[in-house]
Design an enzyme around this catalytic site. Structure first.
Site, PDB file in Angstrom:
ATOM      1  N   GLY A 195      -8.360  16.885  64.153  1.00 58.67           N
ATOM      2  CA  GLY A 195      -7.646  16.500  65.374  1.00 58.67           C
ATOM      3  C   GLY A 195      -8.677  15.977  66.366  1.00 58.67           C
ATOM      4  N   ILE A 197     -10.307  17.460  68.790  1.00 64.05           N
ATOM      5  CA  ILE A 197     -11.491  18.305  68.985  1.00 64.05           C
ATOM      6  C   ILE A 197     -12.420  18.206  67.780  1.00 64.05           C
ATOM      7  CG2 ILE A 197     -12.293  20.693  69.252  1.00 64.05           C
ATOM      8  CD1 ILE A 197      -9.920  21.220  71.015  1.00 64.05           C
ATOM      9  N   GLU A 216      -9.097  18.425  56.622  1.00 66.27           N
ATOM     10  CA  GLU A 216      -7.843  18.276  57.366  1.00 66.27           C
ATOM     11  C   GLU A 216      -6.655  18.486  56.429  1.00 66.27           C
ATOM     12  OE1 GLU A 216      -6.565  17.813  60.571  1.00 66.27           O
ATOM     13  OE2 GLU A 216      -4.743  17.939  59.358  1.00 66.27           O
ATOM     14  N   VAL A 250      -7.844  24.542  54.140  1.00 64.36           N
ATOM     15  CA  VAL A 250      -8.816  25.631  53.975  1.00 64.36           C
ATOM     16  C   VAL A 250      -8.045  26.937  53.784  1.00 64.36           C
ATOM     17  CG1 VAL A 250     -10.654  26.936  55.106  1.00 64.36           C
ATOM     18  CG2 VAL A 250     -10.583  24.441  55.303  1.00 64.36           C
ATOM     19  N   ALA A 281     -11.519  24.160  64.285  1.00 62.40           N
ATOM     20  CA  ALA A 281     -10.908  23.329  65.355  1.00 62.40           C
ATOM     21  C   ALA A 281      -9.475  23.029  64.934  1.00 62.40           C
ATOM     22  CB  ALA A 281     -11.712  22.050  65.555  1.00 62.40           C
ATOM     23  N   GLY A 283      -6.572  23.714  66.408  1.00 64.82           N
ATOM     24  CA  GLY A 283      -5.536  23.663  67.438  1.00 64.82           C
ATOM     25  C   GLY A 283      -5.794  24.654  68.555  1.00 64.82           C
ATOM     26  N   ASP A 324      -1.836  22.972  80.198  1.00 63.14           N
ATOM     27  CA  ASP A 324      -1.699  23.340  78.786  1.00 63.14           C
ATOM     28  C   ASP A 324      -0.669  24.442  78.533  1.00 63.14           C
ATOM     29  OD1 ASP A 324      -3.750  21.567  78.477  1.00 63.14           O
ATOM     30  OD2 ASP A 324      -5.192  22.969  77.620  1.00 63.14           O
ATOM     31  N   ALA A 333      -6.388  16.829  80.060  1.00 57.77           N
ATOM     32  CA  ALA A 333      -6.758  17.213  81.426  1.00 57.77           C
ATOM     33  C   ALA A 333      -5.965  16.434  82.473  1.00 57.77           C
ATOM     34  CB  ALA A 333      -8.256  16.997  81.629  1.00 57.77           C
ATOM     35  N   HIS A 457     -15.662 -13.103  82.548  1.00 60.75           N
ATOM     36  CA  HIS A 457     -16.243 -13.448  81.256  1.00 60.75           C
ATOM     37  C   HIS A 457     -17.763 -13.425  81.383  1.00 60.75           C
ATOM     38  CE1 HIS A 457     -16.267 -15.344  77.314  1.00 60.75           C
ATOM     39  NE2 HIS A 457     -17.267 -16.097  77.754  1.00 60.75           N
TER      40      HIS A 457
HETATM   41  P1  NAD Z   1      -4.919  19.482  66.813  1.00 63.40           P
HETATM   42  O1  NAD Z   1      -3.655  20.241  66.605  1.00 63.40           O
HETATM   43  O2  NAD Z   1      -4.857  18.128  67.376  1.00 63.40           O
HETATM   44  O3  NAD Z   1      -5.718  19.384  65.410  1.00 63.40           O
HETATM   45  C1  NAD Z   1      -5.957  20.511  64.581  1.00 63.40           C
HETATM   46  C2  NAD Z   1      -5.882  20.083  63.138  1.00 63.40           C
HETATM   47  O4  NAD Z   1      -6.268  21.180  62.318  1.00 63.40           O
HETATM   48  C3  NAD Z   1      -4.474  19.676  62.694  1.00 63.40           C
HETATM   49  O5  NAD Z   1      -4.500  18.326  62.306  1.00 63.40           O
HETATM   50  C4  NAD Z   1      -4.173  20.629  61.546  1.00 63.40           C
HETATM   51  O6  NAD Z   1      -3.508  19.984  60.480  1.00 63.40           O
HETATM   52  C5  NAD Z   1      -5.567  21.090  61.096  1.00 63.40           C
HETATM   53  N1  NAD Z   1      -5.578  22.403  60.419  1.00 63.40           N
HETATM   54  C6  NAD Z   1      -5.037  23.573  60.858  1.00 63.40           C
HETATM   55  N2  NAD Z   1      -5.258  24.556  59.947  1.00 63.40           N
HETATM   56  C7  NAD Z   1      -5.957  24.006  58.925  1.00 63.40           C
HETATM   57  C8  NAD Z   1      -6.494  24.507  57.685  1.00 63.40           C
HETATM   58  N3  NAD Z   1      -6.351  25.787  57.308  1.00 63.40           N
HETATM   59  N4  NAD Z   1      -7.154  23.640  56.877  1.00 63.40           N
HETATM   60  C9  NAD Z   1      -7.326  22.344  57.244  1.00 63.40           C
HETATM   61  N5  NAD Z   1      -6.825  21.830  58.377  1.00 63.40           N
HETATM   62  C10 NAD Z   1      -6.164  22.640  59.221  1.00 63.40           C
HETATM   63  O7  NAD Z   1      -5.831  20.456  67.677  1.00 63.40           O
HETATM   64  P2  NAD Z   1      -7.265  20.265  68.353  1.00 63.40           P
HETATM   65  O8  NAD Z   1      -7.985  19.076  67.843  1.00 63.40           O
HETATM   66  O9  NAD Z   1      -7.879  21.619  68.195  1.00 63.40           O
HETATM   67  O10 NAD Z   1      -6.889  20.004  69.868  1.00 63.40           O
HETATM   68  C11 NAD Z   1      -6.059  20.919  70.600  1.00 63.40           C
HETATM   69  C12 NAD Z   1      -5.382  20.219  71.750  1.00 63.40           C
HETATM   70  O11 NAD Z   1      -6.326  19.872  72.740  1.00 63.40           O
HETATM   71  C13 NAD Z   1      -4.675  18.960  71.328  1.00 63.40           C
HETATM   72  O12 NAD Z   1      -3.444  18.898  71.973  1.00 63.40           O
HETATM   73  C14 NAD Z   1      -5.599  17.876  71.822  1.00 63.40           C
HETATM   74  O13 NAD Z   1      -4.914  16.675  72.105  1.00 63.40           O
HETATM   75  C15 NAD Z   1      -6.188  18.509  73.063  1.00 63.40           C
HETATM   76  N6  NAD Z   1      -7.490  17.912  73.383  1.00 63.40           N
HETATM   77  C16 NAD Z   1      -7.529  16.654  73.895  1.00 63.40           C
HETATM   78  C17 NAD Z   1      -8.748  16.059  74.164  1.00 63.40           C
HETATM   79  C18 NAD Z   1      -8.779  14.677  74.719  1.00 63.40           C
HETATM   80  O14 NAD Z   1      -7.788  14.249  75.275  1.00 63.40           O
HETATM   81  N7  NAD Z   1      -9.879  13.933  74.586  1.00 63.40           N
HETATM   82  C19 NAD Z   1      -9.932  16.720  73.906  1.00 63.40           C
HETATM   83  C20 NAD Z   1      -9.862  18.001  73.374  1.00 63.40           C
HETATM   84  C21 NAD Z   1      -8.625  18.581  73.120  1.00 63.40           C
END
Ligand code: NAD
Length: 475
Positions: A195, A197, A216, A250, A281, A283, A324, A333, A457
């Site tokens: 995701g 993060i 993933e 995983v 990471a 979620g 959140d 944010a 430009h």
């Molecule tokens: P996410 O839910 O976006 O991604 C987590 C991923 O982990 C998912 O795709 C899921 O399928 C995978 N996953 C879960 N369990 C698993 C396993 N056992 N094996 C393999 N894969 C597995 O969560 P995130 O990336 O942790 O982010 C959390 C929230 O914070 C999101 O809503 C994100 O948009 C937000 N965030 C946004 C920003 C930004 O805007 N730049 C930055 C950081 C976080």
């Protein structure tokens, strides 16, 4: 003995992350007597305002990503510029020190702004009671006291979701916060979750030299992103050396011999890999576990999100939830900041609702991904008549001069009205370029408006202009 009178405010904000601090400051600017309660401490045990976003999320991550980009560029891109640099090395302690001092400066700016606006900033754990009362317990103390307010804004943010198959041990199996405080570059690193993060952390450590593998569970990559852009991102990240394993769940992680063995399943069966560090990471979850006493009767859904209406009002009169904590829009944010301002103004009798349809999203990798509005796949699924213009960054003089030619701009407009409905960018400074698209869409601009707008430009923004012109040829 007479009962001690609870200290009283117009507004109490619980949480000083971006949603909470921006709300508290706006409340104070609007003449409301405001208190903000937060419990975050930095690595020295000192109060640090700004929440996850500042202390252990976006800002810390961007600071490290900038350092990693410079290092990577010095190692790999200088020769083409005719510049030679020898003995380029990473000093992780100094890099972390720089990141920490950026965090400290920004946190102090929030504290200064609170002082300037005469906001009562209280370092304590806060718990919502009934009748708009809040119990506060200062850190490391058991004695608590009660505050009360006409309005309460809940903004306690979110925290990483633990995976029972990969329990955090803070040394070999770590969460996203710990991954921004490593003392050395791991030789081989695995990350559970591709995701936002997971990708941002991978972008940092891969650029600093770690062999990085993303595991993933989903078969699709960046499913919330326009899939043409996601495909491009997949190609670029893979070429950078990131190993992206999709459809990989995983199921276990075990420590032993200063390594972690990660077990996972994919379409071909069960496999294992050994790494030096494993980052979880997978979620984030809303911080509502100890936010309200049972007597307060705050309505949560089955995943712990606070139930709110479209005005961020909870089911309790005078109690709001922002950022959140709710499912109104994504965990980003600037969504929290906008909601913070919206609620503060509502309390002061002004109604300026958040336009959730035009929240820009950014993935701070290198190159960055940024978008606003709808994706092509969502629009096609809805049967919307659309037309699309794309423009590769390689066709812009500025990207060529900078030697950063990877990426593209994609503009989607309604086929009949020409009104812009989605803009998607992958490339350097996509997070900055998207602002033009957000503004254009906020004013209901058409692709022709964008095509007729003169762009300096040579700039990267010319790619937006190019995509709008490409769309025009379809008229
Ligand atoms: P996410 O839910 O976006 O991604 C987590 C991923 O982990 C998912 O795709 C899921 O399928 C995978 N996953 C879960 N369990 C698993 C396993 N056992 N094996 C393999 N894969 C597995 O969560 P995130 O990336 O942790 O982010 C959390 C929230 O914070 C999101 O809503 C994100 O948009 C937000 N965030 C946004 C920003 C930004 O805007 N730049 C930055 C950081 C976080």
């Amino acid at each position: 003995m007479a009962k001690k009178q609870a200290q009283s405010f117009d507004v109490i904000v619980i949480g000083a992350g971006p949603a909470g601090y921006s709300s508290a400051i706006r409340c104070a600017q609007l003449g409301l007597k405001t208190a903000c309660i937060d419990s975050w401490c930095d690595h020295k045990g000192k109060r640090s305002l700004g929440g996850t976003y500042l202390n252990a999320g976006c800002i810390a991550s961007i600071a490290l990503l900038e350092s990693a980009k410079i290092y990577h560029s010095l190692k790999h891109n200088l020769k083409q510029h005719g510049i030679q640099a020898e003995s380029v090395a990473v000093d992780i302690a100094q890099m972390m020190q720089r990141k920490n001092s950026i965090v400290e400066t920004l946190s102090q700016q929030i504290a200064d702004s609170f002082a300037q606006h005469k906001i009562d900033c209280i370092q304590a754990e806060a718990k919502l009671l009934n009748e708009r009362q809040v119990e506060i317990t200062p850190l490391n103390k058991t004695a608590s006291s009660i505050l009360e307010a006409k309005h309460i804004i809940l903004a306690s943010g979110s925290s990483p979701i633990d995976l029972s198959c990969a329990p955090i041990d803070s040394e070999f199996i770590i969460d996203s916060t710990m991954a921004l405080n490593l003392g050395a570059v791991p030789k081989r690193l695995a990350i559970i979750g591709a995701g936002v993060i997971g990708l941002e952390l991978a972008s940092i450590w891969n650029r600093l030299g770690a062999e990085t593998i993303l595991l993933e569970a989903q078969e699709s990559f960046l499913s919330m992103t326009d899939q043409q852009i996601a495909l491009e991102a997949y190609r670029i990240y893979s070429e950078q050396g990131l190993e992206l394993r999709l459809g990989t769940r995983v199921i276990a992680a075990k420590k032993g011999n200063k390594k972690v063995t990660v077990e996972f399943q994919d379409s071909e069966g069960t496999h294992a890999l050994r790494v030096d560090k494993l980052i979880v990471a997978s979620g984030r979850k809303p911080n509502t576990e100890n936010l309200a006493a049972a007597e307060a009767d705050l309505l949560l859904d089955e995943n712990g999100y606070v139930h709110v209406d479209e005005n961020c009002r909870t089911t309790l009169p005078g109690v709001y939830a922002i950022g959140d904590l709710t499912l109104l829009g994504p965990m980003i944010a600037h969504k929290g900041i906008e909601e913070g301002l919206f609620v503060a103004e509502q309390i002061a009798g002004i109604y300026n609702p958040v336009n959730y349809g035009l929240l820009p999203s950014v993935v701070f990798t290198d190159p960055e991904i940024a978008w606003v509005g709808q994706t092509e796949q969502a629009l096609r699924a809805m049967g919307e008549p659309i037309k699309i213009g794309t423009y590769p960054l390689i066709a812009t003089a500025r990207a060529q001069a900078a030697g950063q030619t990877e990426g593209m701009v994609k503009i989607i407009a309604h086929a009949e009205t020409d009104v812009l409905i989605g803009v998607h960018i992958i490339g350097p400074q996509a997070s900055e370029l998207i602002a033009e698209a957000v503004l254009a869409m906020e004013f209901s601009a058409s692709s022709e408006d964008l095509a007729r707008t003169i762009h300096a430009h040579p700039t990267l923004a010319k790619a937006l202009h190019g995509a709008a012109l490409a769309l025009k040829t379809q008229r």
